[in-house]
Design an enzyme around this catalytic site. Sequence first.
Site, PDB file in Angstrom:
ATOM      1  N   GLU A 193      47.654  61.825 -22.794  1.00 57.05           N
ATOM      2  CA  GLU A 193      46.355  61.271 -23.425  1.00 57.05           C
ATOM      3  C   GLU A 193      45.400  60.888 -22.386  1.00 57.05           C
ATOM      4  OE1 GLU A 193      46.285  57.559 -26.434  1.00 57.05           O
ATOM      5  OE2 GLU A 193      46.267  56.823 -24.247  1.00 57.05           O
ATOM      6  N   ASP A 250      45.716  53.387 -32.492  1.00 58.60           N
ATOM      7  CA  ASP A 250      45.385  54.879 -32.576  1.00 58.60           C
ATOM      8  C   ASP A 250      44.146  55.170 -33.515  1.00 58.60           C
ATOM      9  OD1 ASP A 250      47.255  55.834 -30.888  1.00 58.60           O
ATOM     10  OD2 ASP A 250      48.141  57.297 -32.287  1.00 58.60           O
TER      11      ASP A 250
END
Length: 401
Positions: free
Chosen positions: A67, A265
């Site tokens: 990420e 998220d």
Amino acid sequence: MEMGAFGTGIYRNVFAEIGKSQEEIDRKLREAADTFFYGSEEERIYHPVGEDMGYLEDTGNNDVRTEGMSYGMMMCVQLDMKEEFDRIWKWSRTYMYMDQGENEGYFAWSCKPSGEKNALGPAPDGEEYYAMALFFASHRWGDGEGIYAYSKEARKILGACIHKGEDGRPGAPMWNRENKQILFIPGSPFTDPSYHLPHFYELFALWADQEDREFWRQAACASRRYLARACHPVTGMNPEYGEFDGTPMDRKMPWGDTHGRFYSDAYRTAANIGLDCAWFDKDEGHYGAPLRLMRFLGTDLEAARCVFEVDGTPVDKTVLHPLGLLATTAQGALAVPREDSEEAGSDWNVARRWVEWLWNQPLRRGGRRYYDNCLYLFALLALSGNYRIYSAGGKKEMRIW
């Protein structure tokens, strides 16, 4: 609204729209990037390694994640930081890339700063950001040799993402080949709304292997329609993980949580919708979600300090990433019509307030700064008109409002 920047070459500068001078905007972005990459030990995220590698650390978990590495590469190509881009990419290919086993062709989602893998599984948001950053690097700086043949590496990643499991190939794909939705992990029966990046898929449909381009065109459409379903019609909130029909996931994960709430998220979705609008302006009913979110959270930033069910029911839990929530919600202003447009009305006043809040907020310091400051820097890029498409055939001069 006019068609997006892909067609017009014009990028909204929302900070200018709220009255900031170009000098102020340039200085704020430069100082944030300098701090993010080269600030003090209590501030920076990036760490050079040796002569030609570097990594971004998740300071809350003391590891290196695909990420963050792929985010770092996207930041670097937008900021014209080729040396840092190449360092991060080489670290990724050296330590995170898997060249055997069922996940061959993917990247291990977590490693120690030493390079040792913490896991042998991938996270699809890393792969899609790697591929997009590599295409932009190819178009901005040109392809090099070996792993620096950026466009070749990007196509290889995308090929693995949708073709693993076919014709005897080991492993599972990162997209559901039937409904064209990205998966939480390869082969999983559910998705993560914040992984849906239709504005990336539009470009993959131009630059991926020829035989895969129709898949990416369909994926862009499928993701926009999914986001319209996943974002609540009143609150604009979406879950962390969702079923393919857009409902929050209610099955428990092995670690005990369903992840069906509006939590960490999930914050990224508003930012992604804003950037999709800025780049392509193809509304499938999802562009209204960021404004609904802004209105629901209201005029008091303290309302954005607790966790919610997607219907707005508060949960007795404090947000882990308050700056991340602020940054992504503010970036959603890209989906709200400009003040001088016919559609603006009171909507612009709501969006303007969130952008002002972000402007007045500094980078986060301390152990949890990684995720928040990644989202903060992306928001600065996007809201200043500097999160841009670099097209095949070389860098285009792009105009800003």
